[in-house]
Write an enzyme that holds these catalytic residues in place. Structure first.
Site, short mmCIF file in Angstrom:
data_model
loop_
_atom_site.label_atom_id
_atom_site.label_comp_id
_atom_site.label_asym_id
_atom_site.label_seq_id
_atom_site.Cartn_x
_atom_site.Cartn_y
_atom_site.Cartn_z
CB SER A 1 -0.95 -0.09 1.19
OG SER A 1 -1.91 0.91 1.15
CB SER A 2 1.46 4.07 2.35
OG SER A 2 2.31 5.19 2.39
#
Ligand SMILES: *[C@@H]1O[C@H](CO)[C@@H](O)[C@H](O)[C@H]1NC(C)=O
Ligand SMILES: *[C@@H]1O[C@H](CO)[C@@H](O)[C@H](O)[C@H]1NC(C)=O
Length: 303
Positions: free
Chosen positions: A151-152
């Site tokens: 994700s991030s």
């Protein structure tokens, strides 16, 4: 706009990291050693992101180094317990660095000009200096340094591959966006970019390749091999981000893609390769949390 409720809500969907391959005895036993914060200061130009490491009891001579980057609302500890890298380090004798974001909401800074530039500062510089520190402290093998994240952390993985290509031999991206896709034109640190998250940032392969070149102008050396996972039902970072990321890393390649066929490496996944350099794995029907495939990651890293 600072990373606020919208971002936190979107990427905090990334909860409960599922690990795909049955970890059986490994998971039952858990890591044999413990996660340690590095408190003797690594030479962080920013002094903000925290550095945690996992050093297995049976450390290899000249160990490889794997950087494992957490998701928004995650921590070094959460990624240590929720991903398979510490157990794999026990088996294979490498060091794992778990950086921890200094920002509210703990997303990574993938938007500021600083972070999106080689030696520009912010999180990319912090993570690069953690790698330097680990290579010195543990006598690591500079030709076996890898980065991965979810994700991030996957966005940051692309940013590290773009800003510090000389440090990494390979990178694995679990549900991210292309490096530079989250840019804040106002130069804000750790800003949300909904154009990108909504899958509306489109560029040609040549344009994306230029974005990468612009992050480290003049660099002509080797670039890390890239493996990109994305789910077709990702509602946080919409599926077009898969193609945009693939275009970014194949932009300067002349290799034509080979499709390894449907249902590889497992049912519903489609794998496409561009020589040995880039591999895309599109997970049909999978949402934002594409389960980490620890054993496959080791194969891609060559560990
Ligand atoms: C978001 O990123 C895109 C590139 O992906 C860029 O064109 C756009 O200007 C960015 N938005 C903001 C508000 O900075
Ligand atoms: C990616 O591009 C291919 C063709 O280039 C297209 O068939 C596919 O639907 C695209 N995937 C996504 C997620 O946009």
């Amino acid at each position: 706009m600072k990373l606020a409720t919208q971002a936190a809500a979107a990427l905090a969907l990334f909860n409960g990291l599922a690990v795909s391959s049955p970890m059986s005895s490994r998971a039952a036993a858990g890591p044999q050693s413990t996660l340690q914060q590095v408190t003797d200061l690594y030479p962080d130009p920013e002094g903000k992101a925290k550095m945690y490491v996992y050093v297995p009891e049976k450390l290899s001579p000249k160990p490889a180094v794997v950087v494992a980057l957490h998701y928004c609302a995650g921590t070094a500890e959460a990624y240590f317990t929720g991903s398979p890298y510490a157990q794999l380090a026990d088996e294979k004798g490498f060091v794992v660095i778990y950086p921890e974001s200094p920002h509210e909401g703990t997303c990574w800074d993938v938007s500021s000009h600083e972070s999106l530039s080689h030696n520009g500062g912010s999180d990319s510089a912090s993570i690069a200096s953690m790698v330097d520190y680990a290579l010195k402290k543990y006598g690591g093998d500079a030709s076996k340094v890898f980065v991965t994240g979810s994700s991030s952390g996957a966005m940051m993985t692309n940013v590290m591959a773009a800003t510090y290509p000389e440090l990494f031999q390979a990178a694995i991206v679990y549900s991210g966006v292309a490096a530079g896709c989250f840019v804040s034109t106002a130069g804000l640190v750790d800003a949300w970019n909904s154009t990108c998250s909504q899958g509306e940032s489109h560029a040609t392969a040549a344009q994306w390749a230029n974005v990468v070149h612009g992050m480290y102008p003049g660099y002509t050396g080797a670039r890390p091999r890239m493996q990109i996972y994305h789910g077709s039902a990702d509602a946080a970072l919409l599926p077009p981000n898969y193609n945009e990321t693939i275009k970014q890393w194949t932009g300067w390649m002349r290799t034509s893609p080979t499709r390894l066929g449907a249902d590889f490496p497992l049912a519903g996944y489609t794998t496409t390769t561009w020589g040995a350099e880039v591999q895309g794995i599109y997970a049909i029907g999978v949402g934002h949390t594409v389960p980490i495939r620890g054993d496959d990651d080791m194969t891609f890293f060559g560990l």
